[in-house]
Design a protein around this motif. Structure first.
Motif, PDB file in Angstrom:
ATOM      1  N   GLU A 223     119.824  72.523  69.089  1.00 33.36           N
ATOM      2  CA  GLU A 223     119.880  73.914  69.547  1.00 33.36           C
ATOM      3  C   GLU A 223     121.325  74.388  69.603  1.00 33.36           C
ATOM      4  O   GLU A 223     122.243  73.566  69.720  1.00 33.36           O
ATOM      5  N   PRO A 224     121.579  75.695  69.553  1.00 35.90           N
ATOM      6  CA  PRO A 224     120.549  76.737  69.436  1.00 35.90           C
ATOM      7  C   PRO A 224     120.081  76.927  67.992  1.00 35.90           C
ATOM      8  O   PRO A 224     120.846  76.684  67.054  1.00 35.90           O
ATOM      9  N   ILE A 225     118.840  77.341  67.830  1.00 36.52           N
ATOM     10  CA  ILE A 225     118.344  77.806  66.541  1.00 36.52           C
ATOM     11  C   ILE A 225     118.549  79.317  66.548  1.00 36.52           C
ATOM     12  O   ILE A 225     117.818  80.054  67.214  1.00 36.52           O
ATOM     13  N   ASP A 226     119.553  79.793  65.839  1.00 33.68           N
ATOM     14  CA  ASP A 226     119.910  81.207  65.913  1.00 33.68           C
ATOM     15  C   ASP A 226     120.196  81.755  64.520  1.00 33.68           C
ATOM     16  O   ASP A 226     119.827  81.138  63.509  1.00 33.68           O
TER      17      ASP A 226
ATOM     18  N   ALA B  38     117.494  90.493  67.867  1.00 33.26           N
ATOM     19  CA  ALA B  38     116.982  91.487  68.810  1.00 33.26           C
ATOM     20  C   ALA B  38     116.355  90.778  69.992  1.00 33.26           C
ATOM     21  O   ALA B  38     115.934  89.620  69.891  1.00 33.26           O
ATOM     22  N   ARG B  39     116.303  91.463  71.121  1.00 32.19           N
ATOM     23  CA  ARG B  39     115.643  90.923  72.303  1.00 32.19           C
ATOM     24  C   ARG B  39     114.135  91.153  72.168  1.00 32.19           C
ATOM     25  O   ARG B  39     113.703  92.228  71.749  1.00 32.19           O
TER      26      ARG B  39
ATOM     27  N   HIS C 117     106.230  77.270  66.130  1.00 29.50           N
ATOM     28  CA  HIS C 117     107.690  77.170  66.169  1.00 29.50           C
ATOM     29  C   HIS C 117     108.362  78.528  65.944  1.00 29.50           C
ATOM     30  O   HIS C 117     109.572  78.600  65.717  1.00 29.50           O
ATOM     31  N   GLY C 118     107.568  79.607  65.990  1.00 26.76           N
ATOM     32  CA  GLY C 118     108.128  80.947  65.881  1.00 26.76           C
ATOM     33  C   GLY C 118     108.793  81.237  64.563  1.00 26.76           C
ATOM     34  O   GLY C 118     109.765  82.008  64.506  1.00 26.76           O
ATOM     35  N   LEU C 119     108.280  80.671  63.483  1.00 25.93           N
ATOM     36  CA  LEU C 119     108.949  80.771  62.186  1.00 25.93           C
ATOM     37  C   LEU C 119     108.098  81.509  61.161  1.00 25.93           C
ATOM     38  O   LEU C 119     106.902  81.238  61.027  1.00 25.93           O
TER      39      LEU C 119
ATOM     40  N   PRO D  34     113.753  84.449  74.454  1.00 25.80           N
ATOM     41  CA  PRO D  34     113.841  85.900  74.635  1.00 25.80           C
ATOM     42  C   PRO D  34     114.411  86.663  73.440  1.00 25.80           C
ATOM     43  O   PRO D  34     114.530  87.872  73.495  1.00 25.80           O
ATOM     44  N   ARG D  35     114.741  85.933  72.347  1.00 23.94           N
ATOM     45  CA  ARG D  35     115.376  86.621  71.232  1.00 23.94           C
ATOM     46  C   ARG D  35     114.686  86.296  69.901  1.00 23.94           C
ATOM     47  O   ARG D  35     114.040  85.245  69.741  1.00 23.94           O
TER      48      ARG D  35
END
Length: 244
Positions: free
Chosen positions: A65-68, A180-181, A26-28, A108-109
């Motif tokens: 979403e979004p999860i930001d 960031a990208r 989950h990119g966490l 992408p971020r």
């Protein structure tokens, strides 16, 4: 997201007050350092990382979403409330507090947030860049121009461990958030000051580059370097390579 994480008690501390949570699918990644000298720092750091992870995973499971960065900030505020409530319920936890550094990769971020002096770096083959600014007295003195660098301030006797922000300190917290990208090959490092007080940024960069993309090898080497330099504090780190 590809991840390698490590936490070590160090060579001096009796207890490891650092906590980490990683959920690669989950990119966490979340890291916290219980504030030294305060009661139950290890409880505060564990509660912080678990609460942030739980909040974000709950939103993801519901498709919210979004999860930001805003969502990350809200999760950290929730963690602050959880720590304050724990202190109210248990006198043994009175005065506990913690830093936090958190990152979530979404397509992408990459979004990141922090409080205290746990840092987040972006590393490429060419450079290492700290994308956070310590919330500490010594950093504020440098920012005000009273000292040219953190090294100069430390040499002048300014203490390195007096923080100006943290979780569990006040009801309202100011969270620094950034994004960031995602670029191919970028590696993000989340770490407690047990690493950065022992190993300078350039040596951190060289160790990661020398591992030639092997995050586990790099993580082991960074912990080893901190211990060889004295291991005066708990050492925790997360190396994360996001995938678009």
């Amino acid at each position: 997201m590809e991840v390698a994480s490590r936490t070590d008690k160090g060579l001096v501390r009796a207890v490891n007050e650092d906590s980490i949570v990683v959920v690669p699918d989950h990119g966490l990644a979340v890291l916290a350092d219980g504030m030294g000298g305060l009661n139950a720092g290890e409880v505060a750091s564990h509660l912080a990382v678990e609460t942030v992870a739980k909040e974000l995973l709950r939103r993801m499971a519901r498709g919210e979403e979004p999860i930001d960065g805003a969502v990350l900030e809200a999760a950290i505020r929730t963690a602050n409330g959880a720590i304050l409530r724990a202190m109210e319920l248990d006198a043994a936890c009175s005065g506990m507090a913690t830093t936090i550094a958190a990152l979530v990769a979404r397509g992408p971020r990459v979004y990141f947030a922090h409080l205290g002096d746990s840092r987040i770096y972006r590393l490429t083959q060419q450079q290492i860049e700290c994308v956070t600014t310590d919330h500490s007295m010594i950093q504020e003195l440098v920012d005000q121009g009273l000292f040219f660098s953190l090294k100069e301030a430390r040499n002048a006797g300014v203490p390195n461990n007096v923080l100006t922000r943290g979780l569990g300190v006040e009801e309202s917290v100011q969270v620094d958030v950034g994004e960031a990208r995602v670029a191919a090959g970028d590696i993000y490092l989340l770490c407690s000051d047990g690493l950065t007080n022992m190993v300078n940024d350039e040596d951190i960069h060289q160790a990661v580059v020398a591992a030639a993309g092997d995050l586990n090898q790099a993580a082991d080497r960074l912990v080893q370097m901190a211990l060889q330099a004295g291991g005066l504090d708990n050492v925790s780190l997360i190396l994360a390579r996001p995938r678009r």
